[in-house]
Enzyme design. Sequence first.
Site, PDB file in Angstrom:
ATOM      1  N   GLN A  78     -42.920-120.032 -59.899  1.00 16.00           N
ATOM      2  CA  GLN A  78     -42.005-118.899 -59.791  1.00 16.00           C
ATOM      3  C   GLN A  78     -40.576-119.399 -59.634  1.00 16.00           C
ATOM      4  O   GLN A  78     -40.071-119.562 -58.528  1.00 16.00           O
ATOM      5  CB  GLN A  78     -42.390-117.982 -58.642  1.00 16.00           C
ATOM      6  CG  GLN A  78     -41.532-116.738 -58.649  1.00 16.00           C
ATOM      7  CD  GLN A  78     -42.149-115.595 -57.896  1.00 16.00           C
ATOM      8  OE1 GLN A  78     -43.257-115.674 -57.391  1.00 16.00           O
ATOM      9  NE2 GLN A  78     -41.416-114.515 -57.817  1.00 16.00           N
ATOM     10  N   PHE A  79     -39.903-119.630 -60.771  1.00 20.60           N
ATOM     11  CA  PHE A  79     -38.547-120.165 -60.742  1.00 20.60           C
ATOM     12  C   PHE A  79     -37.570-119.208 -60.080  1.00 20.60           C
ATOM     13  O   PHE A  79     -36.518-119.620 -59.596  1.00 20.60           O
ATOM     14  CB  PHE A  79     -38.074-120.535 -62.159  1.00 20.60           C
ATOM     15  CG  PHE A  79     -37.565-119.379 -62.965  1.00 20.60           C
ATOM     16  CD1 PHE A  79     -36.210-119.075 -62.992  1.00 20.60           C
ATOM     17  CD2 PHE A  79     -38.438-118.585 -63.698  1.00 20.60           C
ATOM     18  CE1 PHE A  79     -35.738-118.007 -63.732  1.00 20.60           C
ATOM     19  CE2 PHE A  79     -37.980-117.530 -64.442  1.00 20.60           C
ATOM     20  CZ  PHE A  79     -36.623-117.222 -64.463  1.00 20.60           C
ATOM     21  N   THR A  80     -37.895-117.929 -60.001  1.00 18.71           N
ATOM     22  CA  THR A  80     -36.958-116.960 -59.421  1.00 18.71           C
ATOM     23  C   THR A  80     -36.729-117.181 -57.931  1.00 18.71           C
ATOM     24  O   THR A  80     -35.794-116.609 -57.359  1.00 18.71           O
ATOM     25  CB  THR A  80     -37.416-115.511 -59.669  1.00 18.71           C
ATOM     26  OG1 THR A  80     -38.697-115.318 -59.077  1.00 18.71           O
ATOM     27  CG2 THR A  80     -37.466-115.205 -61.159  1.00 18.71           C
TER      28      THR A  80
END
Length: 147
Positions: A78-80
């Site tokens: 989850q790069f966010t």
Amino acid sequence: MIAVLQRVSEASVRVDGAVIGQIGAGLLVLLCAEKGDTDAVAEKMLAKMLKLRIFGDGAGKMNLSVQDVAGGLLVVSQFTLAADVSSGTRPGFSGAAAPDDARHLYDHFVAQAQKAHPVVQTGRFAADMKVALINDGPITIPMRMTV
């Protein structure tokens, strides 16, 4: 490296309508690699995560780790989590690792988890995933690990 751990009764991840990862009781791990992260950072985070005492003992106190309770790990990229919302209304993601670096670190984290823990399921890196969970507690722990 950033992670958000959620103690769950169950969790699953779907891609294109198909379940690709699923656990019963354990930890849903949302994982984000940041610029400058290394394999050593991923290993340090995993070691800490596996030992965190966030599961209840017989008296209901958080004295047990995911290893102690033989819980599962569901690891989802989850790069966010690297979002910078300090200015404007559109998050910036310049702190996230480049996609190739992030994929390597995610794969390394998962490989090390599979060596250290008996039940490890995953999402699919860079896919549009649908994550379902029942948060137990609720217990949600943010983690950030550096060198």
